[in-house]
Enzyme design. Structure first.
Site, mmCIF file in Angstrom:
data_model
loop_
_atom_site.group_PDB
_atom_site.id
_atom_site.type_symbol
_atom_site.label_atom_id
_atom_site.label_comp_id
_atom_site.label_asym_id
_atom_site.label_seq_id
_atom_site.Cartn_x
_atom_site.Cartn_y
_atom_site.Cartn_z
ATOM 1 C CG HIS A 1 0.223 -7.120 1.456
ATOM 2 N ND1 HIS A 1 -1.073 -7.415 1.833
ATOM 3 C CD2 HIS A 1 0.537 -8.049 0.522
ATOM 4 C CE1 HIS A 1 -1.506 -8.467 1.164
ATOM 5 N NE2 HIS A 1 -0.542 -8.869 0.355
ATOM 6 C CD GLU A 2 3.177 -7.164 -2.280
ATOM 7 O OE1 GLU A 2 3.707 -8.279 -2.492
ATOM 8 O OE2 GLU A 2 1.962 -6.970 -2.420
#
Length: 217
Positions: free
Chosen positions: A170-171
């Site tokens: 996600h990051e």
């Protein structure tokens, strides 16, 4: 007020210093801001060590205040390939087992890149601090190999599984201009209120049956 073009052309030192001059957590930019849709610049010493340390501390404090388990520099308007993650994993034993959510210590990821390990996928709801109020089902690699540097330039080369693998993906996606919604099952999109009232189960199977979408294998 400065234009988007003016902000984009400002030296990063000045931009970060201005952010750090304010009191409290840094403002998190929301979906629709172009900074979230551009690949971030690789970090190559644009911030001196002292400023980098202060910026990392501010990212961590902002992540805690939100609260969240990860925050990428573009989410506070800084187009650098830098993110922080940390997860105390305050979940039930059932959720821990099903989702593989285990505590993760605080980490700084500089210029991270991931690749999937094997073909296994994990399918769960996730949300984003830059898309407040909503969650959706996303299929992600169940296991990834992450390569990066830490805040002092040491090499990170590690395999993540379970929920930590989801956080890493996600990051890192943020640094490529990708939001979780780009990878989500659109019919699963649910407000936080609906999540609290209906979809607290460890897996999204009931949501899939009720909302009319198919979970990928």
């Amino acid at each position: 007020m400065a234009s988007e073009r003016d902000l984009a052309s400002r030296p990063l030192n000045d931009l970060v210093e201005e952010l750090l001059d304010r009191e409290g957590p840094l403002p998190i930019v929301a979906a629709g801001n172009p900074v979230l849709r551009r690949p971030a610049d690789p970090f190559d010493g644009q911030l001196d060590p002292g400023l980098l340390s202060r910026f990392v501390a501010a990212l961590r404090a902002t992540m805690h205040a939100a609260p969240g388990v990860g925050l990428a520099a573009p989410q506070v308007g800084v187009p650098l390939r830098l993110a922080v993650i940390e997860d105390p994993a305050p979940v039930s034993e059932e959720v821990r087992v099903v989702r593989g959510r285990v505590p993760q210590p605080f980490r700084v990821l500089v210029n991270p890149v991931y690749e999937g390990v094997g073909a296994s996928r994990a399918v769960f709801f996730e949300g984003c601090l830059s898309v407040p109020g909503w969650q959706a089902v996303v299929a992600r690699h169940a296991e990834v190999r992450l390569t990066a540097l830490d805040e002092v330039g040491r090499t990170v080369d590690e395999v993540f599984t379970g929920w930590p693998a989801r956080i890493v993906q996600h990051e890192t996606d943020h640094l490529d201009g990708v939001l979780y919604l780009d990878r989500a099952e659109v019919r699963s999109l649910s407000s936080n209120q609906a999540m609290a009232e209906r979809w607290t189960q460890p897996t999204p199977a009931e949501a899939a049956a009720a909302l009319g979408f198919t979970l990928p294998d």
